[in-house]
Write an enzyme that holds these catalytic residues in place. Sequence first.
Site, PDB file in Angstrom:
ATOM      1  N   GLN A 153      49.706  48.688  42.398  1.00  0.00           N
ATOM      2  CA  GLN A 153      49.875  47.737  41.290  1.00  0.00           C
ATOM      3  C   GLN A 153      50.703  48.354  40.169  1.00  0.00           C
ATOM      4  O   GLN A 153      50.357  49.400  39.637  1.00  0.00           O
ATOM      5  CB  GLN A 153      48.494  47.351  40.757  1.00  0.00           C
ATOM      6  CG  GLN A 153      48.497  46.480  39.511  1.00  0.00           C
ATOM      7  CD  GLN A 153      47.090  46.088  39.114  1.00  0.00           C
ATOM      8  OE1 GLN A 153      46.455  45.274  39.761  1.00  0.00           O
ATOM      9  NE2 GLN A 153      46.600  46.668  38.031  1.00  0.00           N
ATOM     10  N   GLY A 154      51.813  47.709  39.824  1.00  0.00           N
ATOM     11  CA  GLY A 154      52.672  48.175  38.739  1.00  0.00           C
ATOM     12  C   GLY A 154      52.541  47.298  37.512  1.00  0.00           C
ATOM     13  O   GLY A 154      53.380  46.408  37.282  1.00  0.00           O
ATOM     14  N   TYR A 155      51.500  47.531  36.732  1.00  0.00           N
ATOM     15  CA  TYR A 155      51.256  46.752  35.518  1.00  0.00           C
ATOM     16  C   TYR A 155      51.459  47.601  34.257  1.00  0.00           C
ATOM     17  O   TYR A 155      52.405  47.424  33.511  1.00  0.00           O
ATOM     18  CB  TYR A 155      49.830  46.191  35.530  1.00  0.00           C
ATOM     19  CG  TYR A 155      49.642  44.880  36.258  1.00  0.00           C
ATOM     20  CD1 TYR A 155      50.506  44.471  37.270  1.00  0.00           C
ATOM     21  CD2 TYR A 155      48.565  44.049  35.953  1.00  0.00           C
ATOM     22  CE1 TYR A 155      50.317  43.275  37.942  1.00  0.00           C
ATOM     23  CE2 TYR A 155      48.369  42.847  36.623  1.00  0.00           C
ATOM     24  CZ  TYR A 155      49.249  42.461  37.612  1.00  0.00           C
ATOM     25  OH  TYR A 155      49.052  41.272  38.272  1.00  0.00           O
ATOM     26  N   SER A 156      50.546  48.536  34.007  1.00  0.00           N
ATOM     27  CA  SER A 156      50.531  49.275  32.740  1.00  0.00           C
ATOM     28  C   SER A 156      51.771  50.138  32.556  1.00  0.00           C
ATOM     29  O   SER A 156      52.362  50.648  33.516  1.00  0.00           O
ATOM     30  CB  SER A 156      49.293  50.169  32.662  1.00  0.00           C
ATOM     31  OG  SER A 156      48.110  49.404  32.633  1.00  0.00           O
ATOM     32  N   GLU A 168      40.688  41.234  40.616  1.00  0.00           N
ATOM     33  CA  GLU A 168      40.345  42.635  40.381  1.00  0.00           C
ATOM     34  C   GLU A 168      39.033  42.753  39.623  1.00  0.00           C
ATOM     35  O   GLU A 168      38.190  43.585  39.935  1.00  0.00           O
ATOM     36  CB  GLU A 168      41.459  43.314  39.573  1.00  0.00           C
ATOM     37  CG  GLU A 168      41.162  44.759  39.217  1.00  0.00           C
ATOM     38  CD  GLU A 168      42.195  45.368  38.288  1.00  0.00           C
ATOM     39  OE1 GLU A 168      42.362  46.599  38.331  1.00  0.00           O
ATOM     40  OE2 GLU A 168      42.815  44.632  37.517  1.00  0.00           O
TER      41      GLU A 168
END
Length: 421
Positions: A134-137, A252
């Site tokens: 997951q590439g969020y923050s 999530e």
Amino acid sequence: MSSEAMDLTYPPEAEQYREKIQAFLAEHLPSEWKGVGGLTADERRRFTDEWAQVLMVNGLRAPSWPKEYGGAGLSLIEQVVLAEEFTSAGVPQGWVNDTFGIGMLGPTLMQWGTEEQKASFLPKVISGEHKWCQGYSEPGAGSDLGNIGTRAVLDGDEWVINGQKVWTSAGHLANWIFVLCRTDPDVPKHRGISFLLCPMDQPGVEVRPLRMITGESEFNEVFFTDARTKADNVVGGVNNGWAVAMTLLGHERGGRATVNSLQFKQELDRLIRLARQRGRTAEPLIRQRIAWAWSKVEIMRYLGMRTLTQFLHGHQPGPDSGIGKLYWSEYHKILTELAVDILGPDAMTPSGPPAGSAFQADEVGSSGSSNAWTMTFLAARAGTIYAGTSQIQRNIIGEMVLGLPKEPRADTGPWRAAPVG
């Protein structure tokens, strides 16, 4: 929030399915099985690879997915029973990256993806060919996720991505990443974001592990330098990524509400054994703190049952899913402080096998060594930060669940013109 009366019992068909899963576990697990927490790191990897194939052969790799997409097509109550029995037995439901591929991306693609995207990606998630992260923050966009600055610009039939992501769990094990990118900097920040699917095995993607306070490296930084992905690998439409991202975060934060209490009850039982071994159970303050922990785990169980009741009545994960995350993460911080206090000086010079998990409670079968407890104590601090900090969870619950007034904001204009710092 849904107002249905909470049901504390399971229907007969759920208990019948429970017996079926218990029989499946008895057939396929070693006779001396104590839980994955009793395995070494190498043994765990071998077992997980073998177990994932057992689940594949028996149609249990993706319990919640419809059969048309290769899943088991289980009902909601069957999914809960399966998760409970696997948790109680101390067996994983797959590889660590399955949390992101099967648990998050798959259901999100089913809701937002095109038919071509579903046909292309879902079979490879099931098979394990694609391992997702997951590439969020980002360094400047963690709690304020809408402030992401990673840019994606369309160049012919490809998106070109530049920027940085951080706290990317299992990124070093992944070969694909779903990444939130800024595709229009001239509109308010939540409106100019797109949800892209990007291959990681290319020169423009660099993964750098981050060493945690426990000494482990479960998190990573991911750097994009002219990384490329196909133009049609945008999910939910260009500049509509915020809605897609919130759908995924609901999976999530809310999906394991009914089994959290089982994990923490198992951990509490281990802590009580530790207190007995150390001769601390006669101390009034230790007894009082253990009783407090027991009451909190019971409340967690009822909170999970309420969430299950809502799911069974069609209530999809939403802002209220943050209640469970806030509750268990704050509880776990206090519980592990008690473990360290029981250990006394041994917590300063820990020894023995390490903890089997860097997230939430340690695994079933854990040695319960001073090293395992100390690592869990250190990792528990991160629980109040990842998947949404406690402060942000309180804001979301206050504003979006309780209807309290929202805080005034100074960044309602175009993202490019928003104040920095």
